[in-house]
Motif scaffolding. Sequence first.
Motif, PDB file in Angstrom:
ATOM      1  N   ALA A  99     -32.452 -24.722   0.622  1.00  0.00           N
ATOM      2  CA  ALA A  99     -33.037 -24.591   1.959  1.00  0.00           C
ATOM      3  C   ALA A  99     -34.536 -24.859   1.924  1.00  0.00           C
ATOM      4  O   ALA A  99     -35.088 -25.541   2.797  1.00  0.00           O
ATOM      5  N   ALA A 100     -35.206 -24.315   0.894  1.00  0.00           N
ATOM      6  CA  ALA A 100     -36.640 -24.584   0.750  1.00  0.00           C
ATOM      7  C   ALA A 100     -36.895 -26.065   0.524  1.00  0.00           C
ATOM      8  O   ALA A 100     -37.860 -26.635   1.069  1.00  0.00           O
ATOM      9  N   LEU A 101     -36.030 -26.704  -0.255  1.00  0.00           N
ATOM     10  CA  LEU A 101     -36.192 -28.138  -0.493  1.00  0.00           C
ATOM     11  C   LEU A 101     -36.030 -28.926   0.801  1.00  0.00           C
ATOM     12  O   LEU A 101     -36.806 -29.852   1.081  1.00  0.00           O
ATOM     13  N   ALA A 102     -35.032 -28.562   1.618  1.00  0.00           N
ATOM     14  CA  ALA A 102     -34.834 -29.254   2.896  1.00  0.00           C
ATOM     15  C   ALA A 102     -36.040 -29.087   3.806  1.00  0.00           C
ATOM     16  O   ALA A 102     -36.478 -30.035   4.471  1.00  0.00           O
ATOM     17  N   GLY A 120     -35.208 -37.640  12.245  1.00  0.00           N
ATOM     18  CA  GLY A 120     -34.908 -38.297  10.982  1.00  0.00           C
ATOM     19  C   GLY A 120     -35.365 -37.481   9.783  1.00  0.00           C
ATOM     20  O   GLY A 120     -34.670 -37.422   8.765  1.00  0.00           O
ATOM     21  N   SER A 121     -36.540 -36.850   9.894  1.00  0.00           N
ATOM     22  CA  SER A 121     -37.035 -36.012   8.801  1.00  0.00           C
ATOM     23  C   SER A 121     -36.073 -34.862   8.535  1.00  0.00           C
ATOM     24  O   SER A 121     -35.756 -34.544   7.376  1.00  0.00           O
ATOM     25  N   LEU A 122     -35.600 -34.234   9.608  1.00  0.00           N
ATOM     26  CA  LEU A 122     -34.666 -33.120   9.454  1.00  0.00           C
ATOM     27  C   LEU A 122     -33.339 -33.594   8.863  1.00  0.00           C
ATOM     28  O   LEU A 122     -32.754 -32.924   7.997  1.00  0.00           O
ATOM     29  N   ALA A 123     -32.861 -34.763   9.293  1.00  0.00           N
ATOM     30  CA  ALA A 123     -31.588 -35.280   8.781  1.00  0.00           C
ATOM     31  C   ALA A 123     -31.670 -35.552   7.286  1.00  0.00           C
ATOM     32  O   ALA A 123     -30.759 -35.198   6.525  1.00  0.00           O
ATOM     33  N   LEU A 124     -32.759 -36.165   6.830  1.00  0.00           N
ATOM     34  CA  LEU A 124     -32.889 -36.453   5.407  1.00  0.00           C
ATOM     35  C   LEU A 124     -33.010 -35.163   4.606  1.00  0.00           C
ATOM     36  O   LEU A 124     -32.376 -35.018   3.558  1.00  0.00           O
ATOM     37  N   GLY A 125     -33.815 -34.220   5.090  1.00  0.00           N
ATOM     38  CA  GLY A 125     -33.957 -32.953   4.386  1.00  0.00           C
ATOM     39  C   GLY A 125     -32.646 -32.193   4.291  1.00  0.00           C
ATOM     40  O   GLY A 125     -32.285 -31.667   3.230  1.00  0.00           O
ATOM     41  N   TRP A 158     -22.655 -39.152   1.311  1.00  0.00           N
ATOM     42  CA  TRP A 158     -22.724 -38.498   2.624  1.00  0.00           C
ATOM     43  C   TRP A 158     -24.138 -38.393   3.177  1.00  0.00           C
ATOM     44  O   TRP A 158     -24.323 -38.573   4.389  1.00  0.00           O
ATOM     45  N   PRO A 159     -25.181 -38.100   2.350  1.00  0.00           N
ATOM     46  CA  PRO A 159     -26.539 -38.067   2.930  1.00  0.00           C
ATOM     47  C   PRO A 159     -26.949 -39.396   3.548  1.00  0.00           C
ATOM     48  O   PRO A 159     -27.656 -39.430   4.562  1.00  0.00           O
ATOM     49  N   GLN A 160     -26.507 -40.503   2.946  1.00  0.00           N
ATOM     50  CA  GLN A 160     -26.834 -41.812   3.514  1.00  0.00           C
ATOM     51  C   GLN A 160     -26.150 -42.008   4.864  1.00  0.00           C
ATOM     52  O   GLN A 160     -26.714 -42.644   5.767  1.00  0.00           O
ATOM     53  N   GLN A 161     -24.936 -41.457   4.998  1.00  0.00           N
ATOM     54  CA  GLN A 161     -24.191 -41.649   6.234  1.00  0.00           C
ATOM     55  C   GLN A 161     -24.742 -40.816   7.390  1.00  0.00           C
ATOM     56  O   GLN A 161     -24.316 -40.999   8.536  1.00  0.00           O
ATOM     57  N   LEU A 162     -25.676 -39.912   7.112  1.00  0.00           N
ATOM     58  CA  LEU A 162     -26.388 -39.246   8.208  1.00  0.00           C
ATOM     59  C   LEU A 162     -27.285 -40.234   8.955  1.00  0.00           C
ATOM     60  O   LEU A 162     -27.675 -39.973  10.105  1.00  0.00           O
TER      61      LEU A 162
END
Length: 543
Positions: A152-155, A171-176, A237-241
């Motif tokens: 969570a801290a990393l995100a 976009g920042s939130l989605a990548l995190g 899956w992170p890329q598909q966000l």
Amino acid sequence: MTTVAAPLPVRTARTRQLAGTGTLLRLALRRDRVLIPAWVLGLGVVVAGTGSSFEVLYDTTARRAALAVSMNANGSMRALYGPVFGDSVGGLVAWRMAGFGAALAAVMSLLIVVRHTREEEETGRQELLCAGAVGRRAPLTAALLTALLADAALAVVIAGSLAGSGRPAAGSLALGLGIGATGLLFAALAAVTAQLTESARLAKGLAGAVLGLAFALRAAGDAGATSPLTWASPLGWPQQLRAFAGERWWPLGLFVAATALVVAVAHALTARRDLGMSFLPARPGPARAPRSLSGPLGLAWRLQRTTLAGWTLGFLCAGGIFGGLAKGASDLVGGNARTREIVARMGGQQDLTDAFLATMAGLLGMVAALFAVGAVLRLHGEESAGRAEPVLAGAVGRLRWAAGHLALAFGGGAVILAIGGLALGLSYGVSAGDPLGRTGPVLAATLAQAPAVWTLTGLAVLVLGLLPKATGAVWALVGGCLALGWVGPSLDLPRWAMDLSPYSHLPKLPGTEATAAPLLWLLALSALFTAAGLVGLRRRDLG
């Protein structure tokens, strides 16, 4: 008047099994008060630095669009990083960091969970803790909560650093969230492997094998235009966000469902085994030990051969992939002068293809230090687990005992470099139509990284011998050298900062003239560190 005391609340079975979770969580966070911030801030800096680099390198929409088209048209680059969904600066950051950052978050999380579960059982500390008011599921739950807080801290750090630098908040939130959720899923997978195996080393190895399989599936899927293999890998899956490219939030549901399922499996397994036991117990050995185990070197080989084999296979695959990309280095860089300047900074002022090969050889050298340092710190693991004392109680001195592991550290580092360099040279030579003529120089360039690897290996021996309680700091030093070598050139760091890494003093091969002086100085420094560390190991108390 007689007063009747209110009845005490009856604790349910589930509550009793989680008793002490909060205390164990606080203990885990205290023990990881340096490890977790170092991982989180380090990854946050890498992501922020990547955004700054793309902003400088590709400062126009046309240049970013051309890069996106060229990357999507190159199957090897798609296999390495994935497809490009958006040609904004944020979209390029997501392309470069979604898979890479997710893999690093997975490594962080699995290390945290195994450290506070199987490693605690292996050292006997968990048995002491469970003698108090600690429920059966409390240690596992506390470990997972620790990983949850770290992810969570990393995100938050990733999303905050990107949004603070002017990127769109969504976009920042989605990548995190994508990177943090991947870490949490692999934390749950590590919780399962900790129940299956008898040692922390095997638990980490099995979880790492799952991570490697996930990367291979994702790479195989992304190498083609569309493939279900991408969806079979959590690293896809992170890329598909699609951060910064019209965000799609529903893949987060895959993370939630998969993590909940794997956590449930881990809790079910931990409720069905005794403390210290596992579902995959080690097989009993032969009645008589082979002659290879008659000395410290044979014991070290037996303990580290599987790890060496895994690293060798990884370097073989990495060298093959990088070598296949070398011929098209000019096409990948294109006419971007700034990119050419950074590649030249990392690989030298020679031909662009040679500079690319020199950069890849340097990358293999930096990663090889991770194996070598880990092989040295296996001595600390044997010491802290109490397995060193029975060995040293016989006719084996400390220096002989240490020499077996150091031979694997120094020699194994050279072996994996040779395998990686051979694969890099052969792959490039085959693609260029001259396998015999191109393999030799590339192999020599990769082996030239050995003095820097051995310098960090010697530094690990020095810390182990003089400051055994600070062995965790060795990983921070190695990580700092990797960050300087990989991110420093794009950030245009000052020369004195780059010179802190031993890799900065190596010749940029192939394609340039090499002098022996820096190699000899690094070898001398490595010998000095190793000798001082062995003197300290011989004089200090064990444990």
